[in-house]
Write an enzyme that holds these catalytic residues in place. Structure first.
Site, PDB file in Angstrom:
ATOM      1  N   GLU A  41       0.890  -1.255  -0.285  1.00 50.01           N
ATOM      2  CA  GLU A  41       0.064  -0.155   0.047  1.00 50.01           C
ATOM      3  C   GLU A  41       0.975   1.051   0.363  1.00 50.01           C
ATOM      4  O   GLU A  41       1.697   1.214   0.918  1.00 50.01           O
ATOM      5  CB  GLU A  41      -0.942   0.009   1.380  1.00 50.01           C
ATOM      6  CG  GLU A  41      -1.744   0.949   1.104  1.00 50.01           C
ATOM      7  CD  GLU A  41      -2.750   1.025   2.510  1.00 50.01           C
ATOM      8  OE1 GLU A  41      -2.662   0.348   3.356  1.00 50.01           O
ATOM      9  OE2 GLU A  41      -3.614   2.182   2.595  1.00 50.01           O
ATOM     10  N   ARG A 268       4.857 -12.835   9.845  1.00 50.06           N
ATOM     11  CA  ARG A 268       5.454 -11.552   9.581  1.00 50.06           C
ATOM     12  C   ARG A 268       6.654 -11.478  10.292  1.00 50.06           C
ATOM     13  O   ARG A 268       6.893 -12.159  11.223  1.00 50.06           O
ATOM     14  CB  ARG A 268       4.498 -10.302   9.610  1.00 50.06           C
ATOM     15  CG  ARG A 268       4.212  -9.953  11.345  1.00 50.06           C
ATOM     16  CD  ARG A 268       3.600  -8.509  11.294  1.00 50.06           C
ATOM     17  NE  ARG A 268       2.550  -8.356  10.475  1.00 50.06           N
ATOM     18  CZ  ARG A 268       2.503  -7.208   9.561  1.00 50.06           C
ATOM     19  NH1 ARG A 268       3.257  -6.282   9.596  1.00 50.06           N
ATOM     20  NH2 ARG A 268       1.428  -7.044   8.897  1.00 50.06           N
ATOM     21  N   LYS A 278       3.958   0.611   9.754  1.00 51.24           N
ATOM     22  CA  LYS A 278       4.303   2.001   8.893  1.00 51.24           C
ATOM     23  C   LYS A 278       3.671   3.177   9.810  1.00 51.24           C
ATOM     24  O   LYS A 278       4.189   4.417   9.490  1.00 51.24           O
ATOM     25  CB  LYS A 278       3.547   1.980   7.724  1.00 51.24           C
ATOM     26  CG  LYS A 278       4.407   1.224   6.663  1.00 51.24           C
ATOM     27  CD  LYS A 278       3.794   1.296   5.132  1.00 51.24           C
ATOM     28  CE  LYS A 278       2.951   0.244   5.088  1.00 51.24           C
ATOM     29  NZ  LYS A 278       2.336   0.060   3.752  1.00 51.24           N
TER      30      LYS A 278
END
Ligand code: ATP
Ligand code: MG
Length: 566
Positions: A41, A268, A278
């Site tokens: 994204e 992850r 982020k």
């Protein structure tokens, strides 16, 4: 100098995703194609966690002679920017991967997604809900208690179509209406309880401008984008495991042939002493706790690049940590190890003094100098040798001298002889101090018979020091970095803000360092080993008057040793 191709690497370890792909290939699924994608994204810069996903996705394409697309998941116009789109492409390329002509955006599919939503409405599988998000979420129930059906759930197809078109035309305010898939409010999977698929947003989109007043939700856009691109294996992180039935449900509604993408989840990457979300990284940048996304202390790919990490070291790290289904925490020193291991093989050696102490060689002629031969990289004879100037006035490291040395200190001291690397044996004859008693200069004599640093008669010295010739030295700034956080899991504390764990000493700037003249030829990002000190690289902030170097990593894992002594 850095090798940016993936071809020279050791064969990749086999992981559970490879095994699942092998199985699909054995069954001849999807015409035995393998096609993955990396779907960031564009709402921030890529971090080391993304690097794991990039290496995994592009690595699979390479292993199976398949393809990997780069696709921007740009469904949320309020947080996305072109700056991020550009930085992401640069970072993926720098890591050594190539999407060829397959650069896509979820926004490429906004028309098709909208048509698909209309199709679902026509098939009675989607409806417009007038309730606000709070009411909708209150009706969702819990995993053990079924949800409540919306009073708008049984609107006619005509009414739904009319309302959705009016939403699309911008007739309603944000939040006034949503389009929901009509699946099952009693499903044990909360994501199947009539998920929202379109919302009204009156924001400018970085690619489609002001064309759209409604935007698809991530879950609605993602699987369909996979489908339209012919993706065979849609690899994502574990939190999407519970979304998989919904992913499959949407694909089922599109399905026209045997082809189908398969979602596979993996754990992850989490790293010690690091925050990876982020949102938190953006906060560090926006509130100026660091100097931008590419601050060398940031766990971003651009930060690591600037710090001097190499693409190969990041790929090797990614290979070493492997791929699993279990969330865990990887020790950041494993990443540093990978960096050190690669730089040891590839970095140009130079001598540089970070904390200088002047030395005068009293028996060396004034106004003379000579050039001595030095090895560029003992690990790689092909890198050859270079000339290092020597003269009467030198700098050595202040730490390499002690006036009253303790028993285990073998470096320079009054009356003691040591080797200057590639140069001569020198003996300290005099210590000069200022009025405060601070040592300002040493006088030494050298043995001309020890040229090259070789013993003339078999006598031994216990230490070899690095040095630079004062008149030839390049005065430079050197930036030493330490961990940005002093806690192992800064983001993992309830009720304590992660910023409370920031290490106040994460950056130390030394502005009177002296380096050998070889570094004058440096270009940004060039790597060096400063002998005995660590790996450094040339920073973009350099000017002709003042070159700037970043310390990439110290030579040894001194940090881990210091911690274990605590
Ligand atoms: P964040 O939680 O940091 O905001 P994200 O998952 O929202 O990250 P995306 O841009 O959506 O960020 O991620 C793109 C791809 O990178 C996704 O496929 C995601 O699974 C993967 N990814 C993100 N973070 C990690 C991580 N820490 N480890 C491995 N893969 C990751
Ligand atoms: Mg995401």
């Amino acid at each position: 100098m850095a090798d940016n191709s993936v071809t020279k690497e050791q064969p990749k370890k086999v992981n559970f995703i490879h095994l699942q792909i092998d199985e699909d290939l054995k069954l001849g699924k999807n015409d035995s194609r393998v096609h993955t994608r990396f779907p960031p994204e564009p709402n921030g810069y890529l971090h080391i966690g993304h690097a794991k996903s990039i290496c995994l996705n592009f690595g699979i394409a390479k292993k199976y002679d398949g393809k990997c697309n780069l696709r921007f998941d740009d469904t949320n116009p309020s947080k996305e920017e072109t700056e991020y789109v550009e930085s992401i492409q640069k970072d993926v390329r720098w890591l050594g991967f190539d999407w060829e002509d397959r650069l896509f955006y979820a926004s490429d599919y906004f028309d098709k997604l909208h048509e698909f939503a209309v199709q679902l409405i026509e098939e009675g599988k989607a409806y417009v809900d007038d309730q606000n998000s709070e009411v909708i979420s209150n009706q969702k129930g819990t995993p053990t208690r079924p949800g409540m059906e919306s009073p708008f759930r049984n609107r006619s197809v005509e009414e739904n179509l009319d309302l959705f078109m009016r939403m699309t035309a911008g007739e309603f305010d944000e939040g006034a209406k949503v389009l929901r898939a009509k699946i099952n409010m009693a499903s044990p999977n909360m994501h199947m309880r009539d998920p929202i698929i379109y919302r009204i947003m009156k924001a400018h989109h970085h690619r489609t401008g002001d064309k759209w007043k409604v935007y698809p939700m991530y879950d609605f856009a993602h699987g369909q984008s996979d489908y339209w691109e012919g993706i065979t294996h849609s690899i994502c992180t574990l939190e999407f495991e519970v979304h998989r039935p919904l992913y499959d449900w949407f694909v089922d509604q599109l399905q026209e042939s045997d082809y189908r993408p398969r979602q596979i989840e993996f754990a992850r990457l989490n790293l010690t002493y690091t925050v990876m979300s982020k949102r938190k990284l953006l906060e560090l940048v926006k509130d100026k706790h660091v100097n931008g996304w590419d601050d060398p202390r940031m766990p971003t790919i651009s930060g690591f690049r600037r710090r001097g990490y190499t693409p190969e070291s990041i790929r090797n790290f990614s290979d070493r940590i492997g791929v699993t289904k279990v969330d865990g925490m990887i020790d950041v020193s494993l990443l540093e190890y990978s960096v050190r291991e690669h730089l040891n093989r590839t970095a140009q050696r130079v001598m540089g003094v970070l904390n200088p102490l002047k030395v005068v060689i009293t028996n060396y002629p004034e106004n003379e100098s000579e050039e001595l031969e030095a090895i560029n990289n003992p690990e790689d004879p092909e890198m050859g040798t270079r000339k290092v100037p020597f003269s009467r006035e030198l700098y050595i490291e202040r730490d390499d001298f002690m006036e009253e040395p303790p028993r285990k200190f073998f470096r320079l001291a009054p009356g003691r002889e040591v080797r200057l690397r590639y140069a001569y044996f020198v003996t300290c004859t005099k210590v000069i101090k200022d009025e405060d008693g601070e040592i300002v200069e040493l006088h030494c004599t050298y043995d001309p018979a020890s040229k090259g640093g070789n013993s003339p008669d078999g006598r031994k010295v216990k230490a070899t020091l690095h040095w630079v010739s004062a008149i030839h030295a390049v005065k430079s700034e050197v930036r030493l970095y330490d961990r940005l956080f002093s806690d192992e899991d800064p983001g993992g504390h309830k009720d304590v803000d992660f910023k409370d764990f920031m290490n106040p000493d994460s950056l130390k700037v030394l502005n009177e360092c002296y380096l050998e003249p070889f570094v004058r030829k440096s270009k940004p990002l060039d790597h060096f080993q400063f002998e005995r000190l660590g790996y450094f690289n040339f920073d973009y902030d350099s000017t002709p008057e003042l070159p700037v170097f970043n310390r990439t990593v110290p030579l040894r894992d001194s940090w881990a040793r210091a911690q274990s002594k605590k």
